[in-house]
Design an enzyme around this catalytic site. Structure first.
Site, mmCIF file in Angstrom:
data_model
loop_
_atom_site.group_PDB
_atom_site.id
_atom_site.type_symbol
_atom_site.label_atom_id
_atom_site.label_comp_id
_atom_site.label_asym_id
_atom_site.label_seq_id
_atom_site.Cartn_x
_atom_site.Cartn_y
_atom_site.Cartn_z
ATOM 1 N N GLY A 183 0.843 -1.196 0.000
ATOM 2 C CA GLY A 183 0.000 0.000 0.000
ATOM 3 C C GLY A 183 0.872 1.238 0.000
ATOM 4 O O GLY A 183 2.022 1.211 -0.445
ATOM 5 N N ARG A 217 -6.290 3.978 9.144
ATOM 6 C CA ARG A 217 -7.470 4.630 9.732
ATOM 7 C C ARG A 217 -8.247 5.434 8.711
ATOM 8 O O ARG A 217 -7.695 5.891 7.725
ATOM 9 C CB ARG A 217 -7.022 5.616 10.810
ATOM 10 C CG ARG A 217 -6.528 4.991 12.037
ATOM 11 C CD ARG A 217 -6.404 6.049 13.106
ATOM 12 N NE ARG A 217 -5.107 6.699 13.099
ATOM 13 C CZ ARG A 217 -4.779 7.687 13.925
ATOM 14 N NH1 ARG A 217 -5.688 8.169 14.765
ATOM 15 N NH2 ARG A 217 -3.586 8.212 13.908
ATOM 16 N N HIS A 234 2.218 4.612 20.826
ATOM 17 C CA HIS A 234 1.880 5.316 19.589
ATOM 18 C C HIS A 234 0.372 5.536 19.609
ATOM 19 O O HIS A 234 -0.374 4.945 18.870
ATOM 20 C CB HIS A 234 2.287 4.452 18.391
ATOM 21 C CG HIS A 234 2.227 5.168 17.080
ATOM 22 N ND1 HIS A 234 2.769 6.409 16.881
ATOM 23 C CD2 HIS A 234 1.709 4.795 15.883
ATOM 24 C CE1 HIS A 234 2.578 6.769 15.615
ATOM 25 N NE2 HIS A 234 1.939 5.812 14.997
HETATM 26 N N1 APR Z 1 -0.577 -9.774 3.448
HETATM 27 C C1 APR Z 1 0.019 -8.799 2.728
HETATM 28 N N2 APR Z 1 -0.555 -7.611 2.499
HETATM 29 C C2 APR Z 1 -1.762 -7.393 3.021
HETATM 30 C C3 APR Z 1 -2.441 -8.347 3.794
HETATM 31 C C4 APR Z 1 -1.795 -9.599 4.007
HETATM 32 N N3 APR Z 1 -2.366 -10.576 4.724
HETATM 33 N N4 APR Z 1 -3.635 -7.824 4.156
HETATM 34 C C5 APR Z 1 -3.696 -6.582 3.662
HETATM 35 N N5 APR Z 1 -2.574 -6.310 2.966
HETATM 36 C C6 APR Z 1 -2.229 -5.111 2.203
HETATM 37 C C7 APR Z 1 -3.413 -4.477 1.472
HETATM 38 O O1 APR Z 1 -3.781 -5.233 0.333
HETATM 39 C C8 APR Z 1 -2.865 -3.093 1.136
HETATM 40 O O2 APR Z 1 -2.249 -3.056 -0.141
HETATM 41 O O3 APR Z 1 -1.773 -4.059 3.039
HETATM 42 C C9 APR Z 1 -1.810 -2.867 2.239
HETATM 43 C C10 APR Z 1 -2.150 -1.677 3.134
HETATM 44 O O4 APR Z 1 -2.008 -0.534 2.355
HETATM 45 P P1 APR Z 1 -2.858 0.787 2.564
HETATM 46 O O5 APR Z 1 -4.303 0.453 2.636
HETATM 47 O O6 APR Z 1 -2.381 1.763 1.539
HETATM 48 O O7 APR Z 1 -2.430 1.292 4.020
HETATM 49 P P2 APR Z 1 -1.052 2.033 4.430
HETATM 50 O O8 APR Z 1 -1.247 3.498 4.399
HETATM 51 O O9 APR Z 1 0.052 1.452 3.644
HETATM 52 O O10 APR Z 1 -0.929 1.617 5.959
HETATM 53 C C11 APR Z 1 -0.558 0.304 6.344
HETATM 54 O O11 APR Z 1 0.448 1.083 8.382
HETATM 55 O O12 APR Z 1 0.439 3.175 9.394
HETATM 56 C C12 APR Z 1 -0.121 1.896 9.372
HETATM 57 O O13 APR Z 1 -2.360 2.283 10.185
HETATM 58 C C13 APR Z 1 -1.599 1.960 9.049
HETATM 59 O O14 APR Z 1 -2.102 -0.306 9.628
HETATM 60 C C14 APR Z 1 -1.854 0.568 8.543
HETATM 61 C C15 APR Z 1 -0.540 0.194 7.847
#
Ligand code: APR
Length: 316
Positions: free
Chosen positions: A11, A89, A182
């Site tokens: 992500g 979030r 955090h």
């Molecule tokens: N395995 C690998 N990737 C996964 C899995 C999994 N089991 N489940 C979800 N994902 C991936 C999603 O498909 C998505 O591409 O995690 C990614 C999360 O990306 P975003 O939605 O863009 O979120 P992001 O801003 O990257 O934040 C990720 O970091 O700061 C923290 O609170 C935030 O928990 C969140 C994490």
């Protein structure tokens, strides 16, 4: 053999972390994985095509992973694994609202990391951070020094930015520190903050410091409220990438991280934001920083708040 780092989750946070790690040009391979078919492969291709322009040789490998761990062979031999998988979030949500959803994801990811990269140092960034870090240690069964979380560097960077902006001075002249959780029990530490070497309290009125402490504590929510569709990633990925680099280069840098605390500050048996020396083995040692009495009291309160939640995640 050259260095290898894996970023799980492609992500915003994961892709910017992978970009920074690749651009350091110190790794042979940066692996990026996600469960969304084609996304990590596409990002890897795009990043690799930036190599002639940015001038780095690191190869980026993108892999879609399956429900039963298919694809995880690609992470074998990783020195460091950064876990960014999980939901971010939305406006109005607290990090704690993500607990159950992200616990399932982080547990599944951690089990695969343990299986395929048993010698890696794990850096967790998924939220709620302190709880997800504790869960990653439980699910990997790695020694506690080999699992840490990224939060303190980010919170500290936010505090530093706010102070520098308020005083119209270069960020490089400001040093701040943020410990604790955090979240709501974050502990920004004015007593250890300086501007051009002078104590922050001598160059800024107490009320203004308190305003910036509150803004730092809400630093993530402020960005979420503006973005509306996700959470911060430029500053967070900068922090996570620096931690991964400190491990890969065995640098011994002292950084505020979420680490296992075992006696320091009179606190034991909990993952908490503290300063630590980072090297090849993850956390070499936790550094006990001199704090004011009220700051120690806040740190202890933070420890008790996260301890209760960290006990819950063991069953998630
Ligand atoms: N395995 C690998 N990737 C996964 C899995 C999994 N089991 N489940 C979800 N994902 C991936 C999603 O498909 C998505 O591409 O995690 C990614 C999360 O990306 P975003 O939605 O863009 O979120 P992001 O801003 O990257 O934040 C990720 O970091 O700061 C923290 O609170 C935030 O928990 C969140 C994490």
């Amino acid at each position: 053999m050259g260095k290898k780092v894996t970023v799980v989750g492609a992500g915003f946070y994961g892709s910017t972390t992978a970009q920074r790690l690749a651009e350091y040009d110190i790794f042979d391979t940066v692996v990026i994985t996600d469960i969304i078919e084609g996304k990590p492969e596409g990002l890897a291709l795009d990043l690799n095509q930036s190599r002639p322009i940015e001038g780095f040789e690191t190869r980026v490998v993108g892999v879609t992973t399956g429900k039963n761990g298919e694809g995880y062979e690609a992470i074998e031999g990783s020195d460091v694994v950064v876990i960014t998988a999980g939901l971010p979030r939305k406006p109005g949500m607290s990090r704690m609202d993500l607990l159950e959803t992200n616990a399932k994801i982080v547990r599944q990811v951690s089990e695969n990391v343990a299986k395929y990269a048993p010698n890696a140092v794990v850096i967790v960034v998924s939220n709620p951070l302190d709880e997800m870090t504790a869960l990653a240690q439980i699910a990997t069964q790695f020694p506690k020094n080999r699992v840490m979380g990224q939060a303190g560097m980010l919170d500290t960077a936010r505090f530093t930015h706010f102070v520098a902006e308020a005083l119209s001075v270069p960020v490089a002249s400001v040093k701040t520190l943020t410990l604790g959780s955090h979240g709501d029990t974050m502990v920004p530490v004015p007593s250890r903050s300086t501007v051009d070497g002078k104590p922050l309290r001598e160059v800024m009125p107490a009320e203004q410091i308190e305003d910036l402490v509150v803004r730092t504590r809400n630093g993530g929510a402020e960005v979420v409220a503006l973005l509306k569709t996700g959470s911060a990633y430029f500053a967070p990925s900068a922090a996570a990438a620096r931690m991964a680099r400190a491990v890969a280069t065995d640098s011994g840098e002292i950084m505020p991280v979420c680490a296992w605390v075992d006696g320091e500050y009179g606190i034991s048996g909990v993952y908490l934001g503290v300063e630590a020396e980072i090297g090849r083995e993850g956390v070499r040692r936790v550094i006990e920083t001199p704090l004011d009495d009220d700051e120690i009291a806040s740190l202890k309160a933070a420890a008790e708040a996260v301890r209760a939640k960290q006990a819950d995640v063991a069953n998630m």
